[in-house]
Design a protein around this motif. Structure first.
Motif, PDB file in Angstrom:
ATOM      1  N   THR A   3       3.941  -1.073  -4.920  1.00 54.04           N
ATOM      2  CA  THR A   3       3.653  -1.353  -6.322  1.00 54.04           C
ATOM      3  C   THR A   3       3.109  -2.771  -6.445  1.00 54.04           C
ATOM      4  N   MET A  23      -0.149  -0.948 -10.199  1.00 55.76           N
ATOM      5  CA  MET A  23       0.195   0.293  -9.517  1.00 55.76           C
ATOM      6  C   MET A  23       1.706   0.437  -9.596  1.00 55.76           C
ATOM      7  N   ARG A  66       2.371   7.815  -7.876  1.00 56.05           N
ATOM      8  CA  ARG A  66       2.049   6.481  -8.376  1.00 56.05           C
ATOM      9  C   ARG A  66       0.777   6.503  -9.218  1.00 56.05           C
ATOM     10  N   LYS A 120      -2.336   4.140 -10.547  1.00 53.35           N
ATOM     11  CA  LYS A 120      -3.081   2.913 -10.258  1.00 53.35           C
ATOM     12  C   LYS A 120      -4.221   2.806 -11.260  1.00 53.35           C
TER      13      LYS A 120
END
Length: 293
Positions: free
Chosen positions: A215, A230, A278, A280
């Motif tokens: 992250t 992210m 995730r 982004k």
């Protein structure tokens, strides 16, 4: 035309006349109205209308002594959920109009977090009545995005999560101590950063960067309240703009241990969002200061 209107489902709104009709409709049929005196002769007014759950447009302006409303500006918003930070927040007025930026120094992020203030009326009211600073406030953050990608997660088991959480807490304590001038903490952080840099420099030759970086949160471009992020998706909801019928994803993210919501037009999101994956992308950060009752 506001750049982030497409994030709340107005991707096809390009005509100025349509924009003016929309603004007029919001002023006349707002679901939420806020007023406060900002001088002896004018009243600051904000009209908000939701076009999906917690997603809408705010129109700001002033009433003069003759009760005539003068439109100043508008902005799209996403009302966030939960509490993102318990740190103190300072607020500064923008130079060109009656809008405000908030600054929060949260050690979890590593940078001074600058955001566009949503609830300006309570702040102006506190400012004009000499009630500042207000203690005991919390901050709810949210972001609007017009481009994003979904990435697969880095494989972690429960022991890895506990280890990462413990390391994060230890690092935050060191950062807090370093801010107070603790030389040992500064030295420890410096050595730790050197070790991380050395390790990543070796691994980056054979591994993908997004398999190493779980992250991140960093400033983006010249706008002080835009960030490249992210973060892990903790929750997902799909909402629909009741006017345009465009679908909007609202993602609850954990980014550098900071939790906040991000909304993005379904057409602008590449990939299929799922909890654990995730997100982004680049976001325009907004914030809502929760004042104690």
């Amino acid at each position: 035309m506001h750049k982030f209107m497409r994030a709340i489902g107005f991707s096809k709104l390009t005509d100025r006349r349509e924009e003016q009709r929309l603004i007029t409709d919001i002023i006349m049929n707002a679901t939420q109205r806020s007023y406060t005196s900002n001088s002896k002769e004018t009243i600051l007014a904000e009209f908000c209308e939701d076009f999906a759950q917690d997603i809408g447009i705010a129109v700001c302006g002033e009433f003069d002594a003759e009760e005539k409303f003068t439109y100043d500006y508008f902005y799209p918003y996403l009302r966030g959920t939960g509490v993102s930070s318990y740190e103190d927040v300072s607020v500064e007025r923008h130079a060109d109009k009656e809008s405000y930026a908030g600054v929060c120094d949260d050690i979890k992020v590593g940078v001074s977090l600058i955001f566009y203030l949503q609830n300006i009326v309570p702040y102006v009211k506190a400012h004009t009545t000499d009630m500042l600073p207000v203690t005991g406030t919390t901050l709810t953050l949210s972001g609007l995005s017009i481009s994003g990608n979904i990435l697969l997660p880095i494989g972690k088991d429960e022991s890895d999560r506990r280890r990462i959480q413990k390391e994060s807490m230890s690092r935050n304590q060191l950062i807090a101590a370093a801010r107070k001038g603790d030389e040992d903490a500064i030295e420890s952080l410096t050595l730790e950063d050197m070790d991380i840099y050395s390790t990543i420099s070796k691994k980056i030759l054979t591994e993908d960067v997004f398999s190493l970086v779980d992250t991140y949160f960093m400033p983006y471009g010249v706008e002080c309240d835009q960030y490249s992020i992210m973060g892990e998706i903790l929750d997902i909801s799909l909402r629909r703009n009741r006017i345009t019928r465009e679908e909007i994803y609202v993602l609850h993210l954990c980014c550098n241990d900071l939790e906040f919501d991000v909304c993005i037009n379904k057409e602008d999101l590449y990939g299929e969002p799922q909890i654990g994956r995730r997100f982004k992308g680049v976001i325009w950060m907004q914030g809502y200061i929760n004042y104690p009752m």
